[in-house]
Enzyme design. Sequence first.
Site, mmCIF file in Angstrom:
data_model
loop_
_atom_site.group_PDB
_atom_site.id
_atom_site.type_symbol
_atom_site.label_atom_id
_atom_site.label_comp_id
_atom_site.label_asym_id
_atom_site.label_seq_id
_atom_site.Cartn_x
_atom_site.Cartn_y
_atom_site.Cartn_z
ATOM 1 N N ASP A 1 21.212 -1.502 2.276
ATOM 2 C CA ASP A 1 20.403 -0.349 1.893
ATOM 3 C C ASP A 1 19.549 -0.638 0.664
ATOM 4 O OD1 ASP A 1 21.419 1.260 3.934
ATOM 5 O OD2 ASP A 1 23.112 1.932 2.711
ATOM 6 N N TYR B 1 32.052 -7.813 1.196
ATOM 7 C CA TYR B 1 31.263 -7.223 0.122
ATOM 8 C C TYR B 1 32.045 -7.253 -1.184
ATOM 9 C CZ TYR B 1 27.908 -5.160 3.434
ATOM 10 O OH TYR B 1 26.944 -4.968 4.393
#
Length: 264
Positions: A51, A109
């Site tokens: 994003d 992540y």
Amino acid sequence: MKIALGIEYNGTHYFGWQRQRDVKSVQEELEKALSVVANHPVEVMCAGRTDAGVHGTGQVVHFETNVDRKMVAWTMGANANMPKDIAVRWATEVNEDFHARFSATARRYRYIIFNHALRPGILNSGVSHYHGHLDEKKMHEAGQYLLGENDFTSFRATHCQSRSPWRNMIHLNVTRHGHYIVIDIKANAFVHHMVRNITGSLIAVGKGDQKPEWIQWLLEAKDRKVAGATAKAEGLYLVDVDYPEHFGLPREPIGPLFLPDNLN
């Protein structure tokens, strides 16, 4: 031939990975640079779309070309034609059956919190900031309730387009390194905003507002409204993508590079 690349980028000044009309994206900058090197239009496919404001140290892409270039020409040539906040880390030729997204078996992540009374100046866009004390041990304890295959509806963005909320969480570790708290999460795949929503809930535990067992209750509730707030984008990094060994992709330090590779 098909080429795979490892990509690192600072997502601060981009509206996410994916190419979009009238806004700046990481994908568009990479494709423009590769098209210069190839002398033909290049379109890349990525392992995971990040994003706006989210960073990457372990993004993987592939593209097809009929141009014969040495691998160093792809790395050096692309880097010479891109903004300084995007870099190709490696390039390698791969089998025709390789796909950056569909061949991946897991994504990893790291979410980084600068836990200090004062906000940072130099790394302000590379870490999230929380001024109050956070108990990383309780955050780690809470995260263990998410391991395994679960319905992550409570940690899924309301506009998520994924067909299923079920994901397999492989590990979730929370560690402290001086003023940095690192949330390291690996799963087979992620629903939209999953890492940032989990992080927001873990922060509530770390602050002492909730007990670690609350995370288990959230998981069972299957309701996004009862979970913590979505953590800010700037602390999040896509750091690694797993593929079957037979593809022979290079293994690089996970990053981000201001942290040690092994955080245990």
